[in-house]
Write a protein that holds these residues in place. Sequence first.
Motif, short mmCIF file in Angstrom:
data_model
loop_
_atom_site.label_atom_id
_atom_site.label_comp_id
_atom_site.label_asym_id
_atom_site.label_seq_id
_atom_site.Cartn_x
_atom_site.Cartn_y
_atom_site.Cartn_z
N LYS A 30 0.84 -1.20 0.00
CA LYS A 30 0.00 0.00 0.00
C LYS A 30 0.87 1.25 0.00
CE LYS A 30 -3.76 2.30 2.44
NZ LYS A 30 -4.70 2.25 3.55
N ALA A 31 1.86 1.29 0.87
CA ALA A 31 2.74 2.45 0.96
C ALA A 31 3.54 2.63 -0.33
CB ALA A 31 3.70 2.30 2.15
N LEU A 32 4.01 1.54 -0.92
CA LEU A 32 4.79 1.64 -2.15
C LEU A 32 3.97 2.28 -3.26
CD1 LEU A 32 7.47 1.12 -3.52
CD2 LEU A 32 6.64 -1.19 -4.08
N GLY A 33 2.71 1.91 -3.37
CA GLY A 33 1.84 2.53 -4.36
C GLY A 33 1.72 4.04 -4.15
N ILE A 34 1.58 4.44 -2.92
CA ILE A 34 1.48 5.88 -2.60
C ILE A 34 2.81 6.58 -2.90
CG2 ILE A 34 1.19 7.53 -0.71
CD1 ILE A 34 -0.74 5.39 0.54
N PHE A 35 3.91 5.97 -2.51
CA PHE A 35 5.22 6.56 -2.74
C PHE A 35 5.48 6.73 -4.23
CE2 PHE A 35 5.74 6.17 1.60
CZ PHE A 35 7.01 6.51 2.05
N LYS A 36 5.11 5.73 -5.04
CA LYS A 36 5.30 5.83 -6.48
C LYS A 36 4.53 7.01 -7.06
CE LYS A 36 6.49 1.07 -7.63
NZ LYS A 36 6.07 -0.14 -8.38
N GLU A 37 3.36 7.26 -6.52
CA GLU A 37 2.53 8.38 -6.98
C GLU A 37 3.11 9.73 -6.53
OE1 GLU A 37 -1.82 10.18 -5.86
OE2 GLU A 37 -1.66 7.99 -6.04
N LYS A 38 3.54 9.80 -5.28
CA LYS A 38 3.99 11.07 -4.71
C LYS A 38 5.43 11.45 -5.09
CE LYS A 38 0.17 11.68 -2.39
NZ LYS A 38 -0.77 12.74 -2.72
N PHE A 39 6.25 10.44 -5.41
CA PHE A 39 7.66 10.67 -5.73
C PHE A 39 7.99 10.08 -7.10
CE2 PHE A 39 7.35 10.38 -1.05
CZ PHE A 39 7.84 11.64 -0.71
N PRO A 40 7.52 10.69 -8.18
CA PRO A 40 7.70 10.11 -9.52
C PRO A 40 9.14 10.25 -10.05
CG PRO A 40 6.59 12.22 -9.68
CD PRO A 40 6.74 11.91 -8.21
N GLU A 41 9.57 9.25 -10.80
CA GLU A 41 10.89 9.28 -11.42
C GLU A 41 11.02 10.48 -12.36
OE1 GLU A 41 12.62 5.76 -13.10
OE2 GLU A 41 11.60 4.48 -11.63
N SER A 42 9.93 10.87 -12.97
CA SER A 42 9.95 12.00 -13.91
C SER A 42 10.37 13.31 -13.24
CB SER A 42 8.59 12.17 -14.58
OG SER A 42 7.60 12.49 -13.61
#
Length: 61
Positions: A30-42
């Motif tokens: 769950k946290a990883l999904g949120i982190f991917k959204e909030k901290f994008p590689e772009s």
Amino acid sequence: MFYEINVSINGRHFFATAERSLTTEAEFNKALGIFKEKFPESEGYKLSASKWEKSGREIKI
């Protein structure tokens, strides 16, 4: 056992979760999904993750 998520930006450490934060695989996912959204590689962020396992044994004295 716990999971750790590390966030870096432009190659420098920015943030890491605490040992007590993610203690189940469900919490981690769950946290990883949120982190991917909030901290994008772009935007220069990079995520890495670790699973830590600890064990102990009784010492007879």
